[in-house]
Design an enzyme around this catalytic site. Structure first.
Site, mmCIF file in Angstrom:
data_model
loop_
_atom_site.group_PDB
_atom_site.id
_atom_site.type_symbol
_atom_site.label_atom_id
_atom_site.label_comp_id
_atom_site.label_asym_id
_atom_site.label_seq_id
_atom_site.Cartn_x
_atom_site.Cartn_y
_atom_site.Cartn_z
ATOM 1 N N ARG A 109 0.962 -1.112 -0.178
ATOM 2 C CA ARG A 109 -0.150 -0.070 -0.123
ATOM 3 C C ARG A 109 0.722 1.213 0.051
ATOM 4 O O ARG A 109 1.640 1.459 0.919
ATOM 5 C CB ARG A 109 -0.890 -0.080 1.333
ATOM 6 C CG ARG A 109 -1.452 1.447 1.348
ATOM 7 C CD ARG A 109 -2.926 1.258 2.281
ATOM 8 N NE ARG A 109 -3.752 0.655 1.716
ATOM 9 C CZ ARG A 109 -5.232 0.731 2.218
ATOM 10 N NH1 ARG A 109 -5.358 1.624 3.456
ATOM 11 N NH2 ARG A 109 -6.213 -0.073 1.710
ATOM 12 N N HIS A 136 -7.239 0.942 -6.742
ATOM 13 C CA HIS A 136 -7.397 0.162 -5.554
ATOM 14 C C HIS A 136 -7.992 -1.171 -6.097
ATOM 15 O O HIS A 136 -9.205 -1.480 -5.938
ATOM 16 C CB HIS A 136 -8.315 0.838 -4.373
ATOM 17 C CG HIS A 136 -8.407 0.229 -3.105
ATOM 18 N ND1 HIS A 136 -7.475 -1.156 -2.781
ATOM 19 C CD2 HIS A 136 -9.164 0.494 -2.073
ATOM 20 C CE1 HIS A 136 -7.755 -1.393 -1.519
ATOM 21 N NE2 HIS A 136 -8.694 -0.302 -1.085
ATOM 22 N N GLN A 139 -9.852 -3.550 -3.841
ATOM 23 C CA GLN A 139 -11.024 -3.288 -3.482
ATOM 24 C C GLN A 139 -12.240 -3.827 -4.649
ATOM 25 O O GLN A 139 -13.268 -4.062 -4.344
ATOM 26 C CB GLN A 139 -11.166 -1.924 -3.192
ATOM 27 C CG GLN A 139 -12.445 -1.288 -2.706
ATOM 28 C CD GLN A 139 -12.822 -1.903 -1.259
ATOM 29 O OE1 GLN A 139 -12.023 -1.988 -0.628
ATOM 30 N NE2 GLN A 139 -14.259 -2.188 -1.219
ATOM 31 N N ASP A 224 -17.306 6.962 -1.752
ATOM 32 C CA ASP A 224 -15.874 7.048 -0.907
ATOM 33 C C ASP A 224 -15.781 8.440 -0.377
ATOM 34 O O ASP A 224 -16.373 9.316 -0.661
ATOM 35 C CB ASP A 224 -14.885 6.638 -1.855
ATOM 36 C CG ASP A 224 -13.472 6.324 -1.372
ATOM 37 O OD1 ASP A 224 -13.430 6.143 -0.042
ATOM 38 O OD2 ASP A 224 -12.642 6.264 -2.206
ATOM 39 N N CYS A 264 -16.071 1.507 0.146
ATOM 40 C CA CYS A 264 -15.057 0.776 0.288
ATOM 41 C C CYS A 264 -14.846 0.779 1.818
ATOM 42 O O CYS A 264 -14.123 -0.056 2.243
ATOM 43 C CB CYS A 264 -13.922 1.138 -0.518
ATOM 44 S SG CYS A 264 -13.572 3.131 -0.250
ATOM 45 N N ARG A 292 -13.555 -8.798 0.862
ATOM 46 C CA ARG A 292 -12.106 -8.390 0.417
ATOM 47 C C ARG A 292 -11.316 -9.887 0.612
ATOM 48 O O ARG A 292 -10.265 -9.936 0.248
ATOM 49 C CB ARG A 292 -11.655 -7.359 1.202
ATOM 50 C CG ARG A 292 -12.199 -6.095 1.184
ATOM 51 C CD ARG A 292 -11.580 -5.547 -0.075
ATOM 52 N NE ARG A 292 -10.464 -5.315 -0.164
ATOM 53 C CZ ARG A 292 -9.466 -4.428 0.148
ATOM 54 N NH1 ARG A 292 -10.309 -3.297 0.818
ATOM 55 N NH2 ARG A 292 -8.466 -4.500 0.137
HETATM 56 N N1 CP Z 1 -11.328 -0.404 2.016
HETATM 57 C C1 CP Z 1 -10.008 -0.390 2.405
HETATM 58 O O1 CP Z 1 -9.212 -0.692 1.615
HETATM 59 O O2 CP Z 1 -9.974 -0.191 3.912
HETATM 60 P P1 CP Z 1 -8.629 -0.038 4.682
HETATM 61 O O3 CP Z 1 -7.890 1.136 4.176
HETATM 62 O O4 CP Z 1 -8.975 -0.102 6.093
HETATM 63 O O5 CP Z 1 -7.681 -1.118 4.117
HETATM 64 N N1 NVA Z 2 -9.813 6.779 -1.536
HETATM 65 C C1 NVA Z 2 -9.456 6.244 -0.183
HETATM 66 C C2 NVA Z 2 -9.696 4.762 0.152
HETATM 67 C C3 NVA Z 2 -9.487 4.132 1.209
HETATM 68 C C4 NVA Z 2 -9.805 2.431 1.306
HETATM 69 C C5 NVA Z 2 -8.100 6.687 0.077
HETATM 70 O O1 NVA Z 2 -7.094 6.335 -0.697
HETATM 71 O O2 NVA Z 2 -7.643 7.093 1.223
#
Ligand code: CP
Ligand code: NVA
Length: 310
Positions: A109, A136, A139, A224, A264, A292
């Protein structure tokens, strides 16, 4: 292969750094496999055969971290988590070439897509994008599994995304259109999806600044956060710019009668969504979160699973 045998799927591409690393056929197969793994988790309990994966987190996570750790363990592998910026203490190319001497795969990430791409470039083991500023894909995979579970199929459905043209919206656009859904997105001016990402869509896309236009007749209403991780310095301005883009009961009433609400997570009640919508029977947000786990198991099997161990 009979219906009682464990399924085997192998992706042609060695990495999953972006949604398009899986072909449309492979996307269908990944969702099939995710459903099969969900039905029969015990069949896959040795599929990773002791393999180790490094989970690198530059940003916080609940769902992605827990579901990857759990998925790897439930498939018979080991997960090792490392938090912190990649490429600061030492060059990224050295990080990648250390890790690939120890582990069989990397899940990352990252703040930038460049970081996950560079990890894939320098590491000899598969690299999975667990969220970057652009995409993502894990997701979206779980979300497509959730839509198919709810409606039996994806073709012909309309998915409306209301809010920021961000990483989650980009991955949804690609996956929804590849699965035969119409994709509508309503963003405030200045927050549209990048044109080069819209150009990648393989089906019908409707772009508007009007949430009602996007939501009208949709079977899936998705939102989101207005401020993604990494954009926090813009939070105050965004709060003002996104006023009017909240998914509330009034907006949701324009969707199809059978519509579901998706997010998400994490959700900011009172900003992009109301508590009333989050808590309504139409919300399938925790089914998404559950999937997930299953979708990532399918992905891990398709990138790293060993046939002999099944
Ligand atoms: N939706 C999602 O990716 O959640 P987290 O940021 O908690 O991993
Ligand atoms: N768009 C958000 C998604 C979190 C799962 C971010 O990138 O923070």
């Amino acid at each position: 292969m009979t219906a009682t045998m464990p399924q085997v799927l192998r992706l042609a591409h060695p990495n999953f750094t972006r949604d398009l690393d899986a072909t449309t056929d492979e996307l269908h197969s990944l969702i099939d496999l995710a459903a099969e793994v969900k039905r029969n988790p015990g069949r896959y309990s040795k599929a990773l055969n002791g393999k180790a994966l490094a989970l690198l987190f530059e940003k916080p996570s609940l769902r992605t971290r827990v579901t990857f750790e759990l998925a790897i363990q439930q498939l018979g592998g080991f997960a090792i988590v490392n938090e912190g910026r990649i490429g600061v203490r030492e060059p990224l190319k050295d990080v990648a070439r250390n890790l690939d001497r120890w582990v069989d795969g990397i899940v990352a990430r990252t703040y930038t897509q460049q970081t996950v791409d560079d990890l894939a470039l320098w590491a000899s083991v598969p690299v999975i994008n667990a969220l970057s500023d652009m995409w993502h894909p894990c997701q979206a995979l779980a979300d497509m599994q959730t839509v198919r579970e709810r409606f039996g199929e994806t073709r012909g459905l309309k998915l409306a995304f209301v809010g920021d043209g961000n990483n989650v919206a980009s991955s949804l656009l690609l996956n929804a259109t590849r699965l035969g859904m119409r994709f509508a997105i309503a963003t405030p001016p200045g927050y549209a999806l990048p044109a080069e990402i819209v150009a990648m869509a393989e089906g019908e896309v409707e772009i508007t600044n009007d949430p009602v236009t996007a939501v009208r007749g949709a079977q899936v209403v998705y939102t989101d956060v207005w401020t993604s991780m990494g954009d926090e310095h813009e939070a105050t301005r965004r709060l003002a710019d996104f006023a009017g883009y909240q998914v509330n009961d009034e907006l949701f009433a324009h969707a199809a009668p059978e519509a579901v609400f998706m997010h998400c997570l994490p959700a900011h009640r009172g900003e992009e969504v109301t508590d009333s919508v989050m808590e309504s029977p139409r919300a399938v947000v925790f089914a998404e979160a559950e999937n997930r786990l299953h979708a990532q198991k399918a992905l891990l099997l398709a990138l790293l699973g060993t046939e002999r161990s099944l």
